[in-house]
Design an enzyme around this catalytic site. Structure first.
Site, PDB file in Angstrom:
ATOM      1  CG  ASP A   1      51.184   0.073  37.744  1.00 54.51           C
ATOM      2  OD1 ASP A   1      51.904  -0.403  38.629  1.00 54.51           O
ATOM      3  OD2 ASP A   1      50.079   0.598  37.990  1.00 54.51           O
TER       4      ASP A   1
ATOM      5  CB  THR B   1      49.534  -3.809  41.019  1.00 54.03           C
ATOM      6  OG1 THR B   1      50.454  -3.367  40.015  1.00 54.03           O
ATOM      7  CG2 THR B   1      49.563  -2.821  42.169  1.00 54.03           C
ATOM      8  CB  THR B   2      51.631  -7.290  37.413  1.00 53.80           C
ATOM      9  OG1 THR B   2      51.582  -5.948  36.922  1.00 53.80           O
ATOM     10  CG2 THR B   2      51.432  -8.253  36.257  1.00 53.80           C
TER      11      THR B   2
ATOM     12  CG  ASP C   1      54.859   1.129  41.167  1.00 56.28           C
ATOM     13  OD1 ASP C   1      53.853   1.614  41.721  1.00 56.28           O
ATOM     14  OD2 ASP C   1      54.799   0.435  40.135  1.00 56.28           O
TER      15      ASP C   1
END
Length: 700
Positions: free
Chosen positions: A73, A106-107, A404
Site C-alpha cells: 500500500d 495511493t501507489t 481500501d
C-alpha cells in the site's frame, strides 16, 4: 580524469563522499534546484513503482522499535519511511491526500507524479521555462479528465444483486496480501457498505463501520458482525457470559465514591473513623448499583475502571458489567444500541438505556482471549468487520486492504461512474493528449507530449511487474486502441488471454482516476515553481533558548523550525574572545559533530541573517550536510538521510584557534559560555577587536 571527491567513513562506518571545492558552492537555485527536487521525487516514486498492480511486490519495513510492516500500500509505505527531504515529503503528503480523499490509488498517484517530473527534467534540459512546462501539464490534465468523463460508464448499484459490486472490490484486493481469499473479503466489504449506506443522500457513514482484529485462526475466519465487537470481557469471571434482551447503561462516570475536584487530605485517627469511612464507601457503591438497577438496566458498560469491592458488589447484585471501554467504542455502542452516554448516575433513566438482542462473550483458542459481541442492535446499520489472522502483521495488512475496498465501494455509492483498470484509462488519455498536442502551435505542446508519455509509466510498470516485456506489450495495446477504438484495452497482468478489462472485470471508479491525475499535476506544478533552497543550520546563539534566538523570531520574513540536527562531518566549534562568542571554524574532519537546529527561511529572513553575520566579509554562508536527529515535534528520527543546509562558518581563521577546546553542542548556560555578552551590551570598538582576534583578513 581527475577525481571529483574522496570516499570517507564516519564513526558508524557509514560511507560518504567529500566533494572538492565544497566550500565554494553557492545556494542551489534555478535549474540545479529543480534537478535536486526532481531527483528526490523520482527516488520516492522509484520505491513504489515495483509495488504497482496485482503482481506488484511487497515492501518490508522495520520500525524503530523493531516492529515489522509488510505491505504494498503506497500510503502506508511512505508513512513508515523516514523521509527528510522537503520535496520527498510532498510526495508522501500526495499519497496521503489520495488515501484520505479516495482511499485507493495511493501507489499510482506517486508513480505518475514521479514520471511527470522525470519528463519535465528533459524539457528543462532543452531550455523550456518551468512555468511553460507547468502550464502545458495543466492543459494536458484537463484534456485527460475530459476524456475520462467521455469513456466512463454508469455502474448499476442494486442492493439485491451485489455480484458486480463484489467484482469491483476484488479488483482493489487483487494486489493485496489477502488475495487468496479476496472474494470473501470483497463480499464482506460490500455487505458492510450496503448495511450503512444512505442511497437517498448518496452517502456512507464510516463511523458506523468498525474494523477489529484478533490474532489467531486464519484469514478465511474473518466475518461481518451485524453489531459491535469490543476487545473486552465481563469484569468478573463469574458474571454471565451471555445477556439476552440487553438493556445497557452506557456510563462515563466511575463506580467509586465522589471526590473533591481540588487538592484535599483525609485523616483517619481511630478504628471508628475507618469503620465510618468504609460504611460510607459501601453505601455509595450500593446506591450507584441500585440506581443502575432501578433504571431497568441489566448490563453496565463503563468507560472507567472500578476496584475489586465494586466489582464484587456488582456480582452480588447480579448486574454484569464491562470496564475500561474506550471513548470511540463507547460512542459506537451508543449509536448502535440507541442509548445515551450518561456522565452522572443521577441522570440515568430507562429512556437513556441502549437496547440489543444479545450480548455475548467470545473465547478464542487455547490462550483464552475474550471479546464481547453486541448483536441485534436497535440501530441495525452499525456493523463490525472482525478479522482473524496468523499474526499481527497479517491482521494489520488485512485491515488496510479492507479499508481500501470499503473506500472504493463508498466512492461508487457517491458517484456510480467507472472506468476500466489495467492501465487502460492511462493509455486512452495518453493518445487523446498526444492528439490535442499536435494541434497546438505554442511551446506548451512539448509539455503536453511529455504528459502523454508520462501517463504510459503506469501501464509500463504494470507490464514490468507482471513479468512481461513492457515496451512491446504497451506498443501492442496502443496499436489496438487506435485500430479498434476500444478504451477498455489494458495490460493482461494475470495472463487471462484477453486485454479487455471489462471481460476481466478489472474496474476502477472514475473519481479515483480523476483524482490521481489532478493531484499529481498539482504537485508537479508546485515543484516546478520552486527554484531555490533555503535551509539554515544554526549552531550557536540563534538556537531556541539562546540569547539571540529572538533575532530569528522577530525577522519580517518567514521562518519554519524543521528540527534538531548534527553535522555529518566533524568541525571545530569553539568559544572565543572575552565576549564568549561561539565560532564554527571551517576545518572538516577536525573537532566534533556539531549539534544545532535547521530552519526553513525565505529571502527576507536570509538577507537579515546575512547582515547579522556580515556575510561574506566575516562569516561565509557555506553548504554543509547534516543528519536530522529530531523532527519539529521533538520526536527522534532513527533513520535520516543527509540534508544540505547553509551554515555560517569562519573560513579565514587564525591557526591558534584550533588549539582551543572543541564543543559539540553550544549552550549559553554552560560553564564555558556562561559569560556571553550580547551585541547590544558590547562597546563600539568590540567588533573590530573581535575580528582582529579571530579573522586573518578582516576589513571594516
Amino acid at each position: 580524469m581527475a577525481s571529483k571527491g574522496n570516499l570517507a567513513f564516519d564513526e558508524y562506518g557509514r560511507p560518504f563522499i567529500i566533494l572538492r571545492d565544497e566550500d565554494r558552492r553557492t545556494r542551489l537555485t534555478g535549474i540545479e534546484a529543480h534537478k535536486s527536487h526532481i531527483l528526490a521525487a523520482k527516488a520516492v516514486a522509484g520505491v513504489l513503482k515495483t509495488s504497482l498492480g496485482p503482481k506488484g511486490l511487497d515492501k518490508l519495513m522495520v520500525g524503530p522499535d523493531g516492529d515489522i510492516t509488510i505491505t504494498n500500500d503506497g500510503a502506508t509505505i511512505l508513512k513508515e519511511m523516514d523521509v527528510e527531504h522537503q520535496i520527498a515529503k510532498l510526495m508522501v503528503q500526495l499519497s496521503q491526500s489520495q488515501d484520505d480523499e479516495i482511499g485507493d490509488g495511493t501507489t499510482g498517484v506517486v508513480v505518475l507524479a514521479g514520471a511527470l517530473l522525470e519528463h519535465a527534467e528533459k524539457l528543462l534540459d532543452r531550455g523550456i521555462h518551468p512555468i511553460r512546462i507547468a502550464d502545458g501539464y495543466e492543459m494536458a490534465a484537463k484534456v485527460s479528465v475530459d476524456h475520462l468523463n467521455k469513456i466512463s460508464e454508469k455502474f448499476p448499484i442494486d442492493p439485491k444483486n451485489t455480484e458486480l459490486l463484489v467484482k469491483l472490490a476484488m479488483t482493489t484486493l487483487g494486489s493485496k496480501i489477502v488475495n487468496r481469499c479476496h472474494k470473501q473479503m470483497a463480499e464482506i466489504a460490500v455487505d458492510a457498505i450496503l448495511a450503512v449506506a444512505d442511497f437517498e443522500r448518496k452517502d456512507v457513514d464510516f463511523e458506523l463501520i468498525k474494523v477489529e482484529g484478533k490474532v489467531g485462526g486464519k484469514l478465511e475466519d474473518t466475518m461481518l458482525v451485524k453489531g459491535v465487537v469490543i476487545d473486552k470481557d465481563m469484569s468478573h469471571p463469574q458474571m454471565p457470559k451471555t445477556v439476552k434482551d440487553a438493556r445497557i447503561a452506557i456510563l462515563t462516570c466511575p463506580f467509586e465514591p465522589p471526590k473533591p475536584k481540588t487538592k484535599h487530605g483525609l485523616t483517619v485517627k481511630s478504628v471508628e473513623d475507618y469503620r465510618k469511612l468504609k460504611e460510607y464507601e459501601t453505601k455509595k457503591f450500593e446506591d450507584m448499583v441500585q440506581q443502575v438497577k432501578d433504571a431497568g438496566a441489566n448490563l453496565a458498560i463503563c468507560q472507567w475502571g472500578f476496584d475489586d469491592e465494586a466489582n464484587h458488589l456488582l456480582l452480588q447484585k447480579q448486574l454484569p458489567a464491562v470496564r475500561w471501554v474506550g471513548g470511540p467504542e463507547i460512542e459506537l455502542i451508543a449509536i448502535a444500541t440507541g442509548g445515551r452516554i450518561v456522565p452522572r448516575f443521577e441522570e440515568l433513566n430507562k429512556d437513556k438505556l441502549g437496547k440489543a438482542g444479545i450480548v455475548r462473550e467470545m473465547c478464542f483458542g487455547t490462550t483464552k482471549d475474550k471479546m464481547l459481541v453486541i448483536e441485534d442492535c436497535q440501530n441495525s446499520r452499525a456493523v463490525t468487520i472482525f478479522i482473524r489472522g496468523g499474526n499481527k502483521m497479517i491482521i494489520e495488512e488485512a485491515k488496510r486492504s479492507i479499508h481500501d475496498a470499503l473506500c472504493v465501494i463508498r466512492n461508487l455509492v457517491k458517484d456510480n461512474r467507472i472506468v476500466y483498470g489495467g492501465g487502460a484509462p492511462e493509455i486512452a488519455c495518453s493518445l487523446a493528449v498526444a492528439d490535442v498536442a499536435d494541434k497546438i502551435s505554442t511551446l506548451e505542446q512539448y509539455a503536453m507530449r511529455a504528459f502523454s508519455e508520462a501517463l504510459e509509466s503506469t501501464p509500463l510498470a504494470l507490464a514490468e511487474n507482471a513479468g512481461l516485456a513492457p515496451i512491446h506489450t504497451l506498443a501492442d495495446v496502443k496499436s489496438r486502441h487506435l485500430k479498434e477504438n476500444n478504451p477498455r484495452l489494458g495490460i493482461d497482468c494475470l495472463n487471462k488471454g484477453t486485454n479487455d478489462m471489462k471481460t476481466q472485470n478489472v474496474i476502477e471508479t472514475l473519481n479515483a482516476k480523476k483524482q490521481q491525475f489532478l493531484l499529481a499535476t498539482q504537485l508537479v506544478r508546485m515543484v516546478l515553481k520552486i527554484d531555490d533552497i533555503r535551509l539554515i543550520f544554526t549552531y550557536g546563539t540563534l538556537k531556541r533558548g539562546q540569547p539571540n534566538h529572538s533575532l530569528i523570531e522577530k525577522s519580517e520574513g518567514s521562518k519554519l523550525f524543521i528540527g534538531v540536527a548534527k553535522t555529518c562531518l566533524k568541525f571545530p566549534l569553539i568559544i572565543a574572545t572575552k565576549y564568549h562568542i561561539p565560532f564554527l571554524l571551517y576545518e572538516p574532519n577536525k573537532g566534533e559533530n556539531v549539534i544545532g537546529e535547521i530552519y526553513k527561511v525565505d529571502d527576507v529572513t536570509l538577507a537579515s541573517l546575512d547582515k547579522l553575520e556580515n556575510h561574506p566579509n566575516l562569516y561565509e554562508r557555506t553548504l554543509l550536510d547534516v543528519d536530522i536527529l529530531e523532527n519539529n515535534s521533538g520526536e527522534p528520527v532513527k533513520f535520516s538521510t543527509p540534508t544540505t543546509c547553509f551554515c555560517y562558518c569562519i573560513h579565514k581563521f587564525r591557526p591558534p584557534l584550533l588549539e582551543m577546546p572543541f564543543i559539540s553542542n553550544y549552550d549559553s548556560k554552560s560553564l564555558s559560555a556562561s559569560s556571553y555578552v550580547p551585541p547590544g551590551n558590547r562597546p563600539a570598538e568590540a567588533l573590530g577587536n573581535i575580528w582582529a582576534e579571530i579573522h586573518t583578513g578582516y576589513s571594516k
